[in-house]
Design a protein around this motif. Sequence first.
Motif, PDB file in Angstrom:
ATOM      1  N   ALA A   9       0.832  -1.207   0.000  1.00  0.00           N
ATOM      2  CA  ALA A   9       0.000   0.000   0.000  1.00  0.00           C
ATOM      3  C   ALA A   9       0.865   1.255   0.000  1.00  0.00           C
ATOM      4  O   ALA A   9       0.525   2.254  -0.650  1.00  0.00           O
ATOM      5  N   THR A  10       1.997   1.219   0.709  1.00  0.00           N
ATOM      6  CA  THR A  10       2.886   2.386   0.727  1.00  0.00           C
ATOM      7  C   THR A  10       3.529   2.619  -0.636  1.00  0.00           C
ATOM      8  O   THR A  10       4.018   3.712  -0.909  1.00  0.00           O
ATOM      9  N   LEU A  11       3.533   1.603  -1.486  1.00  0.00           N
ATOM     10  CA  LEU A  11       4.117   1.707  -2.822  1.00  0.00           C
ATOM     11  C   LEU A  11       3.079   2.069  -3.878  1.00  0.00           C
ATOM     12  O   LEU A  11       3.401   2.182  -5.064  1.00  0.00           O
ATOM     13  N   GLY A  12       1.825   2.218  -3.449  1.00  0.00           N
ATOM     14  CA  GLY A  12       0.767   2.583  -4.380  1.00  0.00           C
ATOM     15  C   GLY A  12       0.024   1.410  -4.974  1.00  0.00           C
ATOM     16  O   GLY A  12      -0.672   1.569  -5.983  1.00  0.00           O
ATOM     17  N   PHE A  13       0.129   0.232  -4.345  1.00  0.00           N
ATOM     18  CA  PHE A  13      -0.567  -0.951  -4.830  1.00  0.00           C
ATOM     19  C   PHE A  13      -1.774  -1.258  -3.942  1.00  0.00           C
ATOM     20  O   PHE A  13      -1.706  -1.130  -2.719  1.00  0.00           O
TER      21      PHE A  13
ATOM     22  N   SER B 206      -2.303   1.666  -8.949  1.00  0.00           N
ATOM     23  CA  SER B 206      -3.282   2.637  -9.444  1.00  0.00           C
ATOM     24  C   SER B 206      -2.786   3.319 -10.709  1.00  0.00           C
ATOM     25  O   SER B 206      -3.522   3.474 -11.676  1.00  0.00           O
ATOM     26  N   ALA B 207      -1.520   3.720 -10.716  1.00  0.00           N
ATOM     27  CA  ALA B 207      -0.966   4.366 -11.908  1.00  0.00           C
ATOM     28  C   ALA B 207      -0.925   3.393 -13.064  1.00  0.00           C
ATOM     29  O   ALA B 207      -1.210   3.746 -14.207  1.00  0.00           O
TER      30      ALA B 207
ATOM     31  N   TYR C  95       6.178  -1.260 -12.619  1.00  0.00           N
ATOM     32  CA  TYR C  95       5.549   0.014 -12.313  1.00  0.00           C
ATOM     33  C   TYR C  95       6.471   0.950 -11.534  1.00  0.00           C
ATOM     34  O   TYR C  95       6.462   2.161 -11.746  1.00  0.00           O
ATOM     35  N   LEU C  96       7.282   0.403 -10.622  1.00  0.00           N
ATOM     36  CA  LEU C  96       8.130   1.254  -9.789  1.00  0.00           C
ATOM     37  C   LEU C  96       9.390   1.711 -10.510  1.00  0.00           C
ATOM     38  O   LEU C  96       9.905   2.788 -10.234  1.00  0.00           O
ATOM     39  N   GLU C  97       9.914   0.856 -11.400  1.00  0.00           N
ATOM     40  CA  GLU C  97      11.129   1.158 -12.156  1.00  0.00           C
ATOM     41  C   GLU C  97      12.275   1.570 -11.242  1.00  0.00           C
ATOM     42  O   GLU C  97      12.949   2.579 -11.455  1.00  0.00           O
ATOM     43  N   MET C  98      12.512   0.776 -10.200  1.00  0.00           N
ATOM     44  CA  MET C  98      13.606   1.039  -9.272  1.00  0.00           C
ATOM     45  C   MET C  98      14.923   0.561  -9.876  1.00  0.00           C
ATOM     46  O   MET C  98      14.988  -0.502 -10.501  1.00  0.00           O
TER      47      MET C  98
END
Length: 203
Positions: free
Chosen positions: A34-38, A58-59, A103-106
């Motif tokens: 959730a902290t990562l936007g999932f 979400s993105a 999605y994160l592209e870390m």
Amino acid sequence: MEEYMKECMRKLALWHTRTFKPIMTHDELEPIMATLGFVGLPPTTTFSGGVWKEYVCSAGRWVANSGFSAAEPPPPRAKLPYPRVDGLHIYTYRAFIDAVNFYLEMGDFSDLFHVRGMPLHRAHDRSRKWRRMEEDDSVFVYREGTLDQATYNLYHFDKNSSNNGGSNKSKSIGLRNRGNNTTSTCIVPLKDLVPSPVKLERV
């Protein structure tokens, strides 16, 4: 699997790098995601009878609805078996990590998660069905029913056909090199779990 054999076996687990703690269930994983936007979707049952939980960015959902054409393959799905996420096949973890980092592209995903080996738990793991990660004498096992065919087909290649020149590749799980993906590696020997960009190692 006999009890004396289970004493020697090791399973893999997804670890939260910042806290250096293994993540054993979705109850522990979902707040981190959730902290990562999932957002965690309700668990669903597959055709084979297994239960899996998927996380949607979400993105990523917005991009999928507005930027992808029907001819392109769909974005990867970040999912893991439910309710426990320990003791999975290395391919299952790699598919999850690749999907999240899509999605994160870390640059270094191991700053967030990494995979480590750990002993089987005497209470939680005794009654579970386990399969060896490899067909040889590997000590690593995974829970039966937690590796789907699509994931296997994506990450696995024929070790025997690529084993030319008498190398030791026949005793390793092979991974298809897929360019710049977070976990792309040619050969990962489970007997060593040589550190890679996702810090695959054993304790």
